[in-house]
Design an enzyme around this catalytic site. Structure first.
Site, PDB file in Angstrom:
ATOM      1  N   ASP A 144      -2.149  13.808  20.879  1.00  0.00           N
ATOM      2  CA  ASP A 144      -0.912  13.461  20.175  1.00  0.00           C
ATOM      3  C   ASP A 144      -0.989  13.877  18.715  1.00  0.00           C
ATOM      4  O   ASP A 144       0.006  14.255  18.100  1.00  0.00           O
ATOM      5  CB  ASP A 144      -0.659  11.960  20.255  1.00  0.00           C
ATOM      6  CG  ASP A 144      -0.155  11.525  21.629  1.00  0.00           C
ATOM      7  OD1 ASP A 144       0.069  12.389  22.494  1.00  0.00           O
ATOM      8  OD2 ASP A 144       0.011  10.312  21.830  1.00  0.00           O
ATOM      9  N   ASP A 192       0.811  -1.207   0.000  1.00  0.00           N
ATOM     10  CA  ASP A 192       0.000   0.000   0.000  1.00  0.00           C
ATOM     11  C   ASP A 192       0.850   1.265   0.000  1.00  0.00           C
ATOM     12  O   ASP A 192       0.456   2.282  -0.574  1.00  0.00           O
ATOM     13  CB  ASP A 192      -0.924   0.005   1.225  1.00  0.00           C
ATOM     14  CG  ASP A 192      -2.185  -0.813   0.997  1.00  0.00           C
ATOM     15  OD1 ASP A 192      -2.283  -1.453  -0.074  1.00  0.00           O
ATOM     16  OD2 ASP A 192      -3.063  -0.818   1.881  1.00  0.00           O
ATOM     17  N   GLY A 193       2.026   1.226   0.650  1.00  0.00           N
ATOM     18  CA  GLY A 193       2.892   2.402   0.643  1.00  0.00           C
ATOM     19  C   GLY A 193       3.350   2.755  -0.763  1.00  0.00           C
ATOM     20  O   GLY A 193       3.376   3.936  -1.151  1.00  0.00           O
TER      21      GLY A 193
END
Length: 358
Positions: A206, A69-70
């Site tokens: 965060d 997927d990257g």
């Protein structure tokens, strides 16, 4: 479509991807199709913008990605910039984006060339900001471990007007998500979140993110967000580890932009676009994330079984207490055409072959 120019994006850490790239190049040579390796970098070189890479590849009309997927996200960045088709060849482990098994690369290219495919439209995100995104000096050296050079910050879209409080339009696209996240472990980001031009809440967290339905199974899912069909159109806002009782995702309509403004006493925050660092915001600055006017056009070789893939990739097995009841049967048999009262629904078609390429 008759393929004239192919752009090739290869995960060179995968030996299978390198071998498959040779197959793609041989297929292109046999048909007189230009094939160019793109999204490459070498030691001592900077990364190039999507437009620079597309110009070097003479504006490919098909982007082929060989990896997980990257790698597909890298190819999608290029395809979106050129309104090209993107074909993902699967070499990953838990991905949802790639489709074609690596052994069927040649068959898949034949199917594209002979127009035996369907085109899957995927919603993309784009951005405006209060100022151009920049990377502070020394930022790249801090983040260099385990990766190559950073992409350059997204440039301003020159054709878009500036002013009237709307900020500047950035030439950026995201298939999965845009994330505003803290830079230091001991200092959260404080963010005012606006939906459709109105303040929703202020978060200390965060990170906060805006995802597409496609990205709902990526970082948003890991942060506790919902799973959404990629056929839907929506913006998914999800806070990451917020210091407040309201920690739920909010799903907005596709025409409702989501803006994120750093509050006065917040620390600096990094802006990530599909996992790539795009710049750093200072307190008082903001980004607006909204649906891009044009979707990504992904090649599909047959009906996409998103829910079957979800079941397999996430290992969604039945509860042990249900195992004694045997295997679950289909809700209704689908070996005949749908009856009239179901014909308007999207249901898996009757399968005439085990695999679409056969």
């Amino acid at each position: 479509m008759a393929v004239a120019r192919v752009g090739l994006v290869v995960h060179e850490g995968h030996p299978e991807a390198v071998d498959a790239a040779r197959v793609v190049r041989a297929w292109c040579d046999s048909r007189g199709v230009r094939c160019t390796d793109i999204d490459l970098w070498r030691v001592g070189e900077r990364r190039h913008s999507a437009q620079e890479e597309l110009d070097a590849a003479s504006d490919p009309d098909l982007i082929v990605t060989l990896g997980g997927d990257g790698t597909f996200l890298r190819g999608a960045r290029l395809a979106a910039a050129n309104d090209a088709l993107v074909l993902g060849v699967d070499l990953g482990r838990v991905g949802f984006l790639t489709e074609v098994p690596v052994q069927d690369v040649r068959l898949a290219l034949d199917a594209v060339h002979e127009e035996r495919v369907t085109i899957d439209s995927r919603m993309l995100l784009t951005m405006r900001a209060s100022c151009p995104l920049e990377l502070p000096d020394g930022m790249e050296s801090l983040l260099r471990y385990g990766r190559g050079p950073l992409l350059p910050p997204p440039p301003v879209r020159p054709e878009c007007e500036v002013g009237g409080g709307w900020g500047i339009a950035l030439n950026a696209t995201a298939l999965n998500d845009v994330v505003l996240e803290k830079l230091a472990r001991d200092h959260q980001v404080s963010v005012g979140v606006y939906l459709a031009g109105r303040l929703l809440a202020s978060y200390s967290a965060d990170a906060v993110m805006v995802a597409t339905p496609t990205g709902s199974t990526a970082y948003s899912f890991a942060a506790g967000g919902p799973v959404i069909s990629p056929r839907a159109e929506a913006l998914v806002f999800t806070p990451v580890a917020p210091h407040m009782a309201f920690n739920r995702s909010v799903i907005a309509a596709p025409d409702e932009p989501i803006a994120l403004r750093l509050l006065e006493r917040s620390g600096h925050a990094a802006v990530s676009i599909d996992g790539q660092l795009g710049g750093v915001l200072r307190p008082g600055e903001w980004i607006g994330v909204y649906a891009a006017p044009r979707p990504l056009r992904a090649v599909r070789l047959g009906p996409t079984d998103f829910y079957g893939r979800l079941r397999e990739r996430m290992r969604l097995t039945d509860a042990p207490a249900a195992a004694a009841d045997g295997e679950a049967a289909p809700l209704w048999p689908q070996n005949t055409p749908a009856p009239p009262d179901l014909a308007h629904l999207s249901l898996p078609p009757v399968q005439t072959a085990d695999y679409p390429l056969q």
